[in-house]
Write a protein that holds these residues in place. Structure first.
Motif, PDB file in Angstrom:
ATOM      1  N   UNK A 191      -2.701  11.918  13.190  1.00  0.00           N
ATOM      2  CA  UNK A 191      -2.005  11.521  11.967  1.00  0.00           C
ATOM      3  C   UNK A 191      -1.445  12.708  11.199  1.00  0.00           C
ATOM      4  N   UNK A 192      -0.197  12.587  10.764  1.00  0.00           N
ATOM      5  CA  UNK A 192       0.409  13.612   9.916  1.00  0.00           C
ATOM      6  C   UNK A 192       0.063  13.309   8.463  1.00  0.00           C
ATOM      7  N   UNK A 193       0.355  14.248   7.583  1.00  0.00           N
ATOM      8  CA  UNK A 193       0.122  14.008   6.154  1.00  0.00           C
ATOM      9  C   UNK A 193       0.935  12.809   5.673  1.00  0.00           C
ATOM     10  N   UNK A 194       2.152  12.672   6.194  1.00  0.00           N
ATOM     11  CA  UNK A 194       3.008  11.548   5.811  1.00  0.00           C
ATOM     12  C   UNK A 194       2.423  10.230   6.309  1.00  0.00           C
ATOM     13  N   UNK A 195       1.872  10.240   7.513  1.00  0.00           N
ATOM     14  CA  UNK A 195       1.220   9.043   8.051  1.00  0.00           C
ATOM     15  C   UNK A 195       0.056   8.618   7.160  1.00  0.00           C
ATOM     16  N   UNK A 196      -0.741   9.592   6.798  1.00  0.00           N
ATOM     17  CA  UNK A 196      -1.928   9.326   5.982  1.00  0.00           C
ATOM     18  C   UNK A 196      -1.538   8.798   4.608  1.00  0.00           C
ATOM     19  N   UNK A 197      -0.521   9.392   4.010  1.00  0.00           N
ATOM     20  CA  UNK A 197      -0.070   8.939   2.689  1.00  0.00           C
ATOM     21  C   UNK A 197       0.399   7.485   2.756  1.00  0.00           C
ATOM     22  N   UNK A 198       1.142   7.154   3.820  1.00  0.00           N
ATOM     23  CA  UNK A 198       1.650   5.790   3.972  1.00  0.00           C
ATOM     24  C   UNK A 198       0.507   4.802   4.222  1.00  0.00           C
ATOM     25  N   UNK A 199      -0.416   5.164   5.089  1.00  0.00           N
ATOM     26  CA  UNK A 199      -1.552   4.300   5.397  1.00  0.00           C
ATOM     27  C   UNK A 199      -2.423   4.070   4.166  1.00  0.00           C
ATOM     28  N   UNK A 200      -2.737   5.154   3.477  1.00  0.00           N
ATOM     29  CA  UNK A 200      -3.608   5.055   2.309  1.00  0.00           C
ATOM     30  C   UNK A 200      -2.997   4.179   1.230  1.00  0.00           C
ATOM     31  N   UNK A 201      -1.706   4.328   1.008  1.00  0.00           N
ATOM     32  CA  UNK A 201      -1.026   3.521   0.000  1.00  0.00           C
ATOM     33  C   UNK A 201      -0.997   2.052   0.420  1.00  0.00           C
ATOM     34  N   UNK A 202      -0.658   1.803   1.681  1.00  0.00           N
ATOM     35  CA  UNK A 202      -0.604   0.427   2.181  1.00  0.00           C
ATOM     36  C   UNK A 202      -1.972  -0.242   2.074  1.00  0.00           C
ATOM     37  N   UNK A 203      -3.006   0.494   2.418  1.00  0.00           N
ATOM     38  CA  UNK A 203      -4.375  -0.038   2.366  1.00  0.00           C
ATOM     39  C   UNK A 203      -4.771  -0.386   0.936  1.00  0.00           C
ATOM     40  N   UNK A 204      -4.356   0.435  -0.029  1.00  0.00           N
ATOM     41  CA  UNK A 204      -4.701   0.128  -1.422  1.00  0.00           C
ATOM     42  C   UNK A 204      -4.108  -1.214  -1.848  1.00  0.00           C
ATOM     43  N   UNK A 205      -2.938  -1.537  -1.352  1.00  0.00           N
ATOM     44  CA  UNK A 205      -2.305  -2.793  -1.724  1.00  0.00           C
ATOM     45  C   UNK A 205      -2.647  -3.931  -0.785  1.00  0.00           C
ATOM     46  N   UNK A 206      -3.511  -3.654   0.189  1.00  0.00           N
ATOM     47  CA  UNK A 206      -3.846  -4.663   1.188  1.00  0.00           C
ATOM     48  C   UNK A 206      -4.991  -5.565   0.744  1.00  0.00           C
ATOM     49  N   UNK A 207      -4.749  -6.863   0.775  1.00  0.00           N
ATOM     50  CA  UNK A 207      -5.792  -7.845   0.518  1.00  0.00           C
ATOM     51  C   UNK A 207      -5.363  -9.126   1.207  1.00  0.00           C
ATOM     52  N   UNK A 208      -6.124 -10.170   1.069  1.00  0.00           N
ATOM     53  CA  UNK A 208      -5.868 -11.392   1.831  1.00  0.00           C
ATOM     54  C   UNK A 208      -4.432 -11.912   1.673  1.00  0.00           C
ATOM     55  N   UNK A 209      -3.948 -11.958   0.441  1.00  0.00           N
ATOM     56  CA  UNK A 209      -2.607 -12.493   0.196  1.00  0.00           C
ATOM     57  C   UNK A 209      -1.542 -11.631   0.859  1.00  0.00           C
ATOM     58  N   UNK A 210      -1.704 -10.312   0.744  1.00  0.00           N
ATOM     59  CA  UNK A 210      -0.736  -9.390   1.337  1.00  0.00           C
ATOM     60  C   UNK A 210      -0.745  -9.508   2.861  1.00  0.00           C
TER      61      UNK A 210
END
Length: 218
Positions: A191-210
Protein backbone atom coordinates in the motif's frame (compact mmCIF):
# COMPACT_ATOMS: atom_id res chain seq x y z
CA UNK A 1 -8.35 -47.20 49.82
CA UNK A 2 -6.73 -49.04 46.92
CA UNK A 3 -3.90 -47.73 44.78
CA UNK A 4 -6.07 -48.20 41.69
CA UNK A 5 -8.79 -46.07 43.27
CA UNK A 6 -6.36 -43.25 44.01
CA UNK A 7 -4.95 -43.34 40.47
CA UNK A 8 -8.46 -43.44 39.02
CA UNK A 9 -9.57 -40.42 41.03
CA UNK A 10 -6.42 -38.55 40.03
CA UNK A 11 -7.14 -39.23 36.36
CA UNK A 12 -10.75 -38.09 36.72
CA UNK A 13 -9.70 -34.96 38.60
CA UNK A 14 -7.10 -34.17 35.98
CA UNK A 15 -9.66 -34.62 33.21
CA UNK A 16 -12.09 -32.35 35.02
CA UNK A 17 -9.44 -29.66 35.44
CA UNK A 18 -8.53 -29.94 31.76
CA UNK A 19 -12.17 -29.50 30.74
CA UNK A 20 -12.45 -26.46 33.03
CA UNK A 21 -9.29 -24.99 31.51
CA UNK A 22 -10.65 -25.53 27.97
CA UNK A 23 -14.01 -23.97 28.78
CA UNK A 24 -14.27 -20.67 26.87
CA UNK A 25 -14.51 -17.48 28.89
CA UNK A 26 -17.81 -15.68 28.37
CA UNK A 27 -18.02 -11.96 29.05
CA UNK A 28 -20.69 -10.24 31.12
CA UNK A 29 -21.63 -6.87 29.64
CA UNK A 30 -23.16 -5.66 32.91
CA UNK A 31 -19.99 -6.42 34.85
CA UNK A 32 -18.00 -4.94 31.97
CA UNK A 33 -19.79 -1.59 32.25
CA UNK A 34 -18.23 -0.97 35.66
CA UNK A 35 -14.83 -2.33 34.63
CA UNK A 36 -14.76 -0.14 31.52
CA UNK A 37 -15.37 3.06 33.48
CA UNK A 38 -11.71 4.07 33.36
CA UNK A 39 -11.54 3.25 29.64
CA UNK A 40 -14.10 5.98 28.98
CA UNK A 41 -11.57 8.76 29.52
CA UNK A 42 -9.94 7.90 26.19
CA UNK A 43 -12.41 5.65 24.37
CA UNK A 44 -15.63 7.42 25.36
CA UNK A 45 -18.24 6.24 27.83
CA UNK A 46 -19.98 4.24 25.08
CA UNK A 47 -16.88 3.32 23.11
CA UNK A 48 -17.09 6.34 20.80
CA UNK A 49 -14.16 8.62 21.70
CA UNK A 50 -14.20 12.34 21.06
CA UNK A 51 -10.61 12.31 19.79
CA UNK A 52 -9.56 10.61 16.56
CA UNK A 53 -6.27 9.51 18.12
CA UNK A 54 -8.14 6.82 20.07
CA UNK A 55 -9.96 3.94 18.38
CA UNK A 56 -13.70 3.46 18.54
CA UNK A 57 -14.44 0.30 20.52
CA UNK A 58 -18.24 0.42 20.30
CA UNK A 59 -19.53 -2.59 18.38
CA UNK A 60 -16.15 -4.31 18.43
CA UNK A 61 -16.23 -8.08 18.97
CA UNK A 62 -15.77 -9.34 22.53
CA UNK A 63 -13.08 -11.86 21.61
CA UNK A 64 -11.16 -9.26 19.59
CA UNK A 65 -11.11 -6.75 22.45
CA UNK A 66 -10.04 -9.41 24.95
CA UNK A 67 -7.31 -10.65 22.60
CA UNK A 68 -5.84 -7.19 22.02
CA UNK A 69 -5.82 -6.37 25.74
CA UNK A 70 -4.06 -9.66 26.41
CA UNK A 71 -1.46 -8.95 23.72
CA UNK A 72 -0.75 -5.56 25.28
CA UNK A 73 -0.65 -6.94 28.82
CA UNK A 74 1.91 -9.58 27.82
CA UNK A 75 3.99 -7.07 25.87
CA UNK A 76 3.36 -8.71 22.50
CA UNK A 77 1.64 -5.54 21.37
CA UNK A 78 3.43 -2.43 22.54
CA UNK A 79 1.28 0.27 24.12
CA UNK A 80 2.85 2.05 27.08
CA UNK A 81 -0.26 4.13 27.82
CA UNK A 82 -2.50 1.08 28.10
CA UNK A 83 -0.20 -0.85 30.43
CA UNK A 84 -1.12 1.24 33.44
CA UNK A 85 -4.79 0.40 33.01
CA UNK A 86 -4.58 -3.29 32.13
CA UNK A 87 -1.67 -4.60 34.22
CA UNK A 88 -3.95 -6.21 36.81
CA UNK A 89 -6.76 -7.32 34.50
CA UNK A 90 -7.81 -10.96 34.54
CA UNK A 91 -8.96 -12.82 31.45
CA UNK A 92 -12.54 -12.53 32.76
CA UNK A 93 -12.10 -8.75 33.08
CA UNK A 94 -10.96 -8.56 29.47
CA UNK A 95 -13.96 -10.50 28.24
CA UNK A 96 -16.40 -8.54 30.40
CA UNK A 97 -15.10 -5.27 28.96
CA UNK A 98 -15.21 -6.78 25.48
CA UNK A 99 -18.83 -7.82 26.01
CA UNK A 100 -19.70 -4.31 27.17
CA UNK A 101 -18.29 -2.69 24.03
CA UNK A 102 -19.74 -5.38 21.77
CA UNK A 103 -23.21 -4.34 22.96
CA UNK A 104 -22.64 -0.71 21.98
CA UNK A 105 -23.10 0.91 18.57
CA UNK A 106 -20.29 2.60 16.69
CA UNK A 107 -21.25 6.06 15.47
CA UNK A 108 -20.89 6.37 11.67
CA UNK A 109 -18.27 8.69 10.26
CA UNK A 110 -18.06 10.58 6.98
CA UNK A 111 -15.69 9.79 4.12
CA UNK A 112 -13.97 12.39 1.96
CA UNK A 113 -15.91 12.30 -1.31
CA UNK A 114 -12.68 12.83 -3.24
CA UNK A 115 -11.27 9.56 -1.89
CA UNK A 116 -14.35 7.35 -1.95
CA UNK A 117 -13.86 5.88 -5.44
CA UNK A 118 -10.29 4.77 -4.81
CA UNK A 119 -11.00 3.66 -1.25
CA UNK A 120 -14.03 1.65 -2.30
CA UNK A 121 -12.14 -0.04 -5.12
CA UNK A 122 -9.41 -1.20 -2.74
CA UNK A 123 -11.77 -2.19 0.07
CA UNK A 124 -14.11 -4.19 -2.16
CA UNK A 125 -11.83 -5.40 -4.94
CA UNK A 126 -8.26 -5.17 -3.70
CA UNK A 127 -5.48 -4.64 -6.23
CA UNK A 128 -4.64 -7.52 -8.57
CA UNK A 129 -1.43 -5.85 -9.75
CA UNK A 130 0.05 -5.81 -6.24
CA UNK A 131 -1.80 -8.95 -5.09
CA UNK A 132 -3.55 -6.96 -2.41
CA UNK A 133 -6.74 -8.77 -1.32
CA UNK A 134 -10.04 -7.01 -0.79
CA UNK A 135 -10.46 -5.80 2.79
CA UNK A 136 -14.07 -6.92 2.84
CA UNK A 137 -12.98 -10.56 2.47
CA UNK A 138 -12.15 -10.57 6.19
CA UNK A 139 -13.82 -7.42 7.53
CA UNK A 140 -17.14 -7.76 5.73
CA UNK A 141 -18.87 -5.65 3.08
CA UNK A 142 -20.25 -3.31 5.75
CA UNK A 143 -17.05 -3.25 7.80
CA UNK A 144 -18.58 -5.08 10.75
CA UNK A 145 -15.80 -7.66 10.83
CA UNK A 146 -16.15 -11.33 11.68
CA UNK A 147 -16.44 -11.90 15.45
CA UNK A 148 -16.24 -15.68 15.11
CA UNK A 149 -12.93 -15.50 13.26
CA UNK A 150 -11.84 -12.58 15.47
CA UNK A 151 -11.52 -10.16 12.57
CA UNK A 152 -12.21 -6.65 13.89
CA UNK A 153 -14.95 -4.25 12.96
CA UNK A 154 -13.60 -1.41 10.80
CA UNK A 155 -16.68 0.50 9.68
CA UNK A 156 -16.88 3.99 11.13
CA UNK A 157 -13.38 3.89 12.60
CA UNK A 158 -11.56 7.23 12.59
CA UNK A 159 -9.46 7.69 9.44
CA UNK A 160 -6.51 9.03 11.44
CA UNK A 161 -6.39 5.91 13.59
CA UNK A 162 -6.86 3.49 10.68
CA UNK A 163 -4.22 5.29 8.66
CA UNK A 164 -1.69 5.10 11.49
CA UNK A 165 -2.30 1.38 11.97
CA UNK A 166 -2.06 0.56 8.27
CA UNK A 167 1.24 2.40 8.03
CA UNK A 168 2.53 0.54 11.09
CA UNK A 169 1.58 -2.79 9.55
CA UNK A 170 3.12 -1.79 6.22
CA UNK A 171 6.36 -0.86 7.97
CA UNK A 172 6.53 -4.22 9.74
CA UNK A 173 5.35 -3.04 13.13
CA UNK A 174 2.53 -5.58 13.45
CA UNK A 175 1.74 -7.52 16.59
CA UNK A 176 4.47 -10.10 17.11
CA UNK A 177 2.31 -12.96 18.39
CA UNK A 178 -0.94 -12.33 16.57
CA UNK A 179 -1.69 -14.31 13.42
CA UNK A 180 -4.05 -11.64 12.13
CA UNK A 181 -1.35 -9.04 12.70
CA UNK A 182 1.06 -11.08 10.61
CA UNK A 183 -1.54 -11.31 7.85
CA UNK A 184 -1.98 -7.53 7.91
CA UNK A 185 1.75 -6.95 7.68
CA UNK A 186 1.72 -8.84 4.37
CA UNK A 187 -1.51 -7.26 3.14
CA UNK A 188 -0.44 -3.69 3.90
CA UNK A 189 3.10 -3.97 2.51
CA UNK A 190 2.24 -2.89 -1.07
CA UNK A 191 0.00 0.00 0.00
CA UNK A 192 1.14 3.52 -0.87
CA UNK A 193 0.42 6.52 1.33
CA UNK A 194 -2.30 7.51 -1.15
CA UNK A 195 -3.84 4.03 -0.94
CA UNK A 196 -3.88 4.19 2.83
CA UNK A 197 -5.41 7.67 2.90
CA UNK A 198 -8.19 6.54 0.54
CA UNK A 199 -8.86 3.32 2.44
CA UNK A 200 -8.87 4.99 5.84
CA UNK A 201 -11.27 7.69 4.69
CA UNK A 202 -13.59 5.21 2.99
CA UNK A 203 -13.61 3.00 6.09
CA UNK A 204 -14.55 5.94 8.32
CA UNK A 205 -17.65 6.51 6.21
CA UNK A 206 -18.41 2.81 5.90
CA UNK A 207 -21.44 1.39 7.68
CA UNK A 208 -24.40 -0.79 6.81
CA UNK A 209 -26.26 1.84 4.78
CA UNK A 210 -23.15 2.82 2.82
CA UNK A 211 -22.34 -0.82 2.11
CA UNK A 212 -25.87 -1.49 0.82
CA UNK A 213 -25.66 1.54 -1.47
CA UNK A 214 -22.34 0.32 -2.85
CA UNK A 215 -23.75 -3.15 -3.54
CA UNK A 216 -26.79 -1.74 -5.33
CA UNK A 217 -24.55 0.47 -7.46
CA UNK A 218 -22.64 -2.54 -8.83
Amino acid sequence: MSFRYVIGMAVLLGAGMAQAADKPVVGDATAGAAKAATCGACHGVDGNPASAQYPKLAGQGEAYVARQVDLMKTGKRQNAVMMGFIANMSVQDMHDIGAFYAAKTSLPGVADTKLVERGQALYRGGNADTRTPACMACHGPDGRGNPGAVYPQLGGQYADYTSAKLKAFRDGQGFSDDEHGKIMTTVAKPLTDADIAALASYIEGLHAAAAKTAEVAK
